[in-house]
Design a protein around this motif. Structure first.
Motif, PDB file in Angstrom:
ATOM      1  N   UNK A 119      -0.655  -3.315  -2.679  1.00  0.00           N
ATOM      2  CA  UNK A 119      -1.560  -4.416  -3.037  1.00  0.00           C
ATOM      3  C   UNK A 119      -2.982  -3.899  -3.257  1.00  0.00           C
ATOM      4  N   UNK A 120      -3.429  -2.965  -2.405  1.00  0.00           N
ATOM      5  CA  UNK A 120      -4.763  -2.393  -2.575  1.00  0.00           C
ATOM      6  C   UNK A 120      -4.874  -1.644  -3.893  1.00  0.00           C
ATOM      7  N   UNK A 121      -3.819  -0.925  -4.261  1.00  0.00           N
ATOM      8  CA  UNK A 121      -3.835  -0.203  -5.540  1.00  0.00           C
ATOM      9  C   UNK A 121      -3.931  -1.180  -6.712  1.00  0.00           C
ATOM     10  N   UNK A 122      -3.195  -2.288  -6.626  1.00  0.00           N
ATOM     11  CA  UNK A 122      -3.270  -3.297  -7.692  1.00  0.00           C
ATOM     12  C   UNK A 122      -4.670  -3.897  -7.783  1.00  0.00           C
ATOM     13  N   UNK A 123      -5.287  -4.089  -6.635  1.00  0.00           N
ATOM     14  CA  UNK A 123      -6.625  -4.694  -6.598  1.00  0.00           C
ATOM     15  C   UNK A 123      -7.650  -3.759  -7.238  1.00  0.00           C
ATOM     16  N   UNK A 124      -7.519  -2.459  -6.947  1.00  0.00           N
ATOM     17  CA  UNK A 124      -8.474  -1.479  -7.479  1.00  0.00           C
ATOM     18  C   UNK A 124      -8.199  -1.125  -8.928  1.00  0.00           C
ATOM     19  N   UNK A 125      -6.927  -1.126  -9.320  1.00  0.00           N
ATOM     20  CA  UNK A 125      -6.545  -0.681 -10.667  1.00  0.00           C
ATOM     21  C   UNK A 125      -5.635  -1.726 -11.309  1.00  0.00           C
ATOM     22  N   UNK A 131      -0.379   7.093   4.554  1.00  0.00           N
ATOM     23  CA  UNK A 131       0.504   7.289   5.701  1.00  0.00           C
ATOM     24  C   UNK A 131       1.494   6.146   5.906  1.00  0.00           C
ATOM     25  N   UNK A 132       1.498   5.150   5.031  1.00  0.00           N
ATOM     26  CA  UNK A 132       2.296   3.936   5.221  1.00  0.00           C
ATOM     27  C   UNK A 132       3.751   4.270   5.548  1.00  0.00           C
ATOM     28  N   UNK A 133       4.258   3.693   6.655  1.00  0.00           N
ATOM     29  CA  UNK A 133       5.647   3.959   7.050  1.00  0.00           C
ATOM     30  C   UNK A 133       6.324   2.719   7.623  1.00  0.00           C
ATOM     31  N   UNK A 134       5.747   1.562   7.397  1.00  0.00           N
ATOM     32  CA  UNK A 134       6.294   0.269   7.820  1.00  0.00           C
ATOM     33  C   UNK A 134       6.174  -0.663   6.610  1.00  0.00           C
ATOM     34  N   UNK A 135       7.109  -1.613   6.432  1.00  0.00           N
ATOM     35  CA  UNK A 135       7.029  -2.481   5.249  1.00  0.00           C
ATOM     36  C   UNK A 135       5.666  -3.136   5.044  1.00  0.00           C
ATOM     37  N   UNK A 136       5.032  -3.608   6.112  1.00  0.00           N
ATOM     38  CA  UNK A 136       3.721  -4.241   5.985  1.00  0.00           C
ATOM     39  C   UNK A 136       2.686  -3.258   5.458  1.00  0.00           C
ATOM     40  N   UNK A 137       2.766  -2.015   5.914  1.00  0.00           N
ATOM     41  CA  UNK A 137       1.813  -0.995   5.462  1.00  0.00           C
ATOM     42  C   UNK A 137       2.059  -0.627   4.002  1.00  0.00           C
ATOM     43  N   UNK A 138       3.333  -0.539   3.601  1.00  0.00           N
ATOM     44  CA  UNK A 138       3.637  -0.284   2.188  1.00  0.00           C
ATOM     45  C   UNK A 138       3.057  -1.389   1.306  1.00  0.00           C
ATOM     46  N   UNK A 139       3.283  -2.628   1.710  1.00  0.00           N
ATOM     47  CA  UNK A 139       2.775  -3.753   0.930  1.00  0.00           C
ATOM     48  C   UNK A 139       1.254  -3.705   0.834  1.00  0.00           C
ATOM     49  N   UNK A 140       0.584  -3.362   1.943  1.00  0.00           N
ATOM     50  CA  UNK A 140      -0.878  -3.298   1.938  1.00  0.00           C
ATOM     51  C   UNK A 140      -1.375  -2.215   0.985  1.00  0.00           C
ATOM     52  N   UNK A 141      -0.732  -1.052   0.994  1.00  0.00           N
ATOM     53  CA  UNK A 141      -1.162   0.044   0.119  1.00  0.00           C
ATOM     54  C   UNK A 141      -0.949  -0.302  -1.352  1.00  0.00           C
ATOM     55  N   UNK A 199     -18.233  -2.333   2.624  1.00  0.00           N
ATOM     56  CA  UNK A 199     -17.340  -1.212   2.893  1.00  0.00           C
ATOM     57  C   UNK A 199     -16.622  -0.804   1.613  1.00  0.00           C
ATOM     58  N   UNK A 200     -16.470   0.484   1.425  1.00  0.00           N
ATOM     59  CA  UNK A 200     -15.756   0.993   0.249  1.00  0.00           C
ATOM     60  C   UNK A 200     -14.274   1.199   0.539  1.00  0.00           C
ATOM     61  N   UNK A 201     -13.824   0.907   1.751  1.00  0.00           N
ATOM     62  CA  UNK A 201     -12.399   1.039   2.050  1.00  0.00           C
ATOM     63  C   UNK A 201     -11.608   0.029   1.223  1.00  0.00           C
ATOM     64  N   UNK A 202     -10.467   0.424   0.677  1.00  0.00           N
ATOM     65  CA  UNK A 202      -9.723  -0.464  -0.224  1.00  0.00           C
ATOM     66  C   UNK A 202      -8.878  -1.478   0.531  1.00  0.00           C
TER      67      UNK A 202
END
Length: 460
Positions: A343-349, A331-341, A274-277
């Motif tokens: 973290x995904x950005x750090x993983x990709x870049x 669309x992140x609007x909960x602390x867990x979702x912010x952290x996931x987004x 899967x290409x989803x981050x």
């Protein structure tokens, strides 16, 4: 009212993502649709182009007159004293919440309900795409605009229907799924439930009790304890490294996640891609694979579907690559979702500066989770916080974006107006910029993109 009695439908709040999917369902059945929404958007303009009559000023007199064949549908996001809703309630109309109508539609179908405080839209959409790939031909009501379907409603000709089971306002209790998924049960919507314990008992456990006798419940391994004692269903768990449906041997190759999926009987499906981050999206993919397999899909369908799935608008959507700058909308609007987004950005870049703009959504949510928002935003190299989007709520004294800002430890943080944010982001030349939130920040995203295309070239 039975669905067969409905000959006309009027929507109060037709432009909402869930409401517009229902509107398309009725229009597909050649039932005239009209309605109100507060603001014209790309979504409402598409509904109008499809033949729906929509107005944008609250005018009770613009509503159709009451009739036995007319159904009025409203969303809980509409204030109780909104003039059109008052007329519908007091004027002899057949009036139903969106969740009630979805319950009616799905009641006599083989319903797949995807619930959880995070990941519902992504998992619902992946599940739908995998089931389509597998030839199961489901209908679906999605909580986002799926690139593969160019919309949020999918029409199928089988008995299967896939729906996003929303815990807000206990909406998911209107469903009677054959297969149900619970992705997460983190505290949220405490303005509705009061506390986390009530959310678990009167929300998620009550939802699980709505599953049809002999049905299937699929839960993330770490929330299984909340669903013990349900004797009428088969319970399976999923996760990375744990669970009955278990992802193993995860690796990143050429920017995509590859993994093997071990099923409850020990069978191994190797090399899914899967290409989803983000690893959270690997978990979403596992849940979707579990549903598809239980519904009768073949393992080759999983390989083909996951590899080709294109994603959803505003779910870690790359909206600009321009020179050394990448802009991502989420669309992140909960602390867990912010952290996931983040973290995904750090993983990709991993070698780039990660900046973020966050718009808190709702005064009540900001009050409940200010500390969690602050901790998540501290993961950014630089953070900008803009004013709260109130949606359906009245202000709460002392609750502003300053509340989150004041709890952060990151020295590189700014509290800006929307206009100031646009000016600040226009100066960026490199790194990754995350635009985060569930309010009207999506209306600011095109302006952020446009200013960089104007000053630095077109990009894509």
């Amino acid at each position: 009212m039975r669905l067969s009695d409905v000959k006309r439908v009027y929507f109060i709040g037709i432009g909402g993502i869930g409401m517009s999917a229902l509107a398309r369902y009725f229009l597909y059945r050649e039932i005239p649709v009209s309605g109100y929404d507060r603001t014209a958007t790309d979504l409402t303009r598409k509904l109008e182009a499809a033949g729906m009559d929509i107005h944008y000023t609250a005018r009770p007199e613009a509503m159709p007159e009451p009739a036995d064949d007319l159904l009025v549908v409203y969303t809980p996001a509409i204030p109780q004293q909104f003039p059109e809703l008052v007329r519908a309630r007091e004027g002899g109309y057949t009036l139903m919440k969106r969740s009630e109508v979805l319950g009616l539609i799905s009641r006599d179908m083989r319903c797949v309900g995807i619930a959880g405080t995070h990941g519902k839209t992504t998992t619902t959409t992946i599940t739908t795409y995998l089931m389509v790939t597998a030839g199961l031909d489901p209908s679906a009501f999605l909580g986002g605009i799926a690139r593969d379907f160019d919309g949020n409603y999918v029409h199928g000709d089988s008995d299967w229907v896939v729906v996003e089971a929303d815990e807000y306002d206990r909406s998911f209790l209107r469903l009677t799924p054959e297969i149900a998924v619970v992705l997460s049960t983190d505290p949220d919507h405490l303005d509705i439930y009061g506390d986390h314990g009530q959310m678990l008992e009167t929300g998620f456990r009550a939802y699980a009790r709505k599953i049809k006798e002999g049905g299937q419940l699929i839960v993330r391994y770490d929330v299984e304890e909340h669903f013990r004692g349900l004797d009428h269903v088969m319970v399976s768990t999923f996760g990375i490294g744990r669970g009955d449906f278990c992802a193993q041997n995860i690796r990143v190759i050429d920017g995509a996640f590859h993994f093997d999926l071990r099923e409850p009987d020990g069978h191994l499906i190797s090399n899914l891609r899967t290409t989803l981050p983000g690893r959270h999206n690997v978990e979403n993919a596992i849940a979707a694979c579990a549903v598809t397999r239980l519904a009768g899909g073949a393992e080759d369908d999983l390989r083909e579907g996951l590899a080709n799935f294109q994603g959803i608008a505003r779910r870690f959507e790359t909206v600009l690559r321009n020179g050394n700058l990448v802009v991502i909308d989420d669309y992140a609007h909960h602390p867990t979702e912010l952290q996931a987004a983040i973290t995904a950005a750090r993983e990709l870049y991993p070698d780039r500066t990660i900046r973020g703009v966050f718009q808190p959504h709702l005064y009540s949510r900001t009050q409940d989770f200010a500390a969690g928002f602050a901790r998540a935003l501290d993961l950014l190299d630089e953070a900008i916080i803009i004013p709260i989007y109130p949606a359906r709520e009245e202000p709460i004294e002392g609750v502003t974006s300053q509340l989150v800002y004041g709890l952060m430890k990151n020295e590189k943080r700014r509290l800006l107006s929307n206009t100031q944010m646009l000016e600040a982001t226009a100066e960026l030349k490199d790194g990754v910029l995350l635009l985060l939130g569930a309010g009207d920040i999506d209306a600011l995203v095109p302006r952020v993109v446009a200013q960089h295309r104007k000053t630095q070239g077109h990009g894509y």
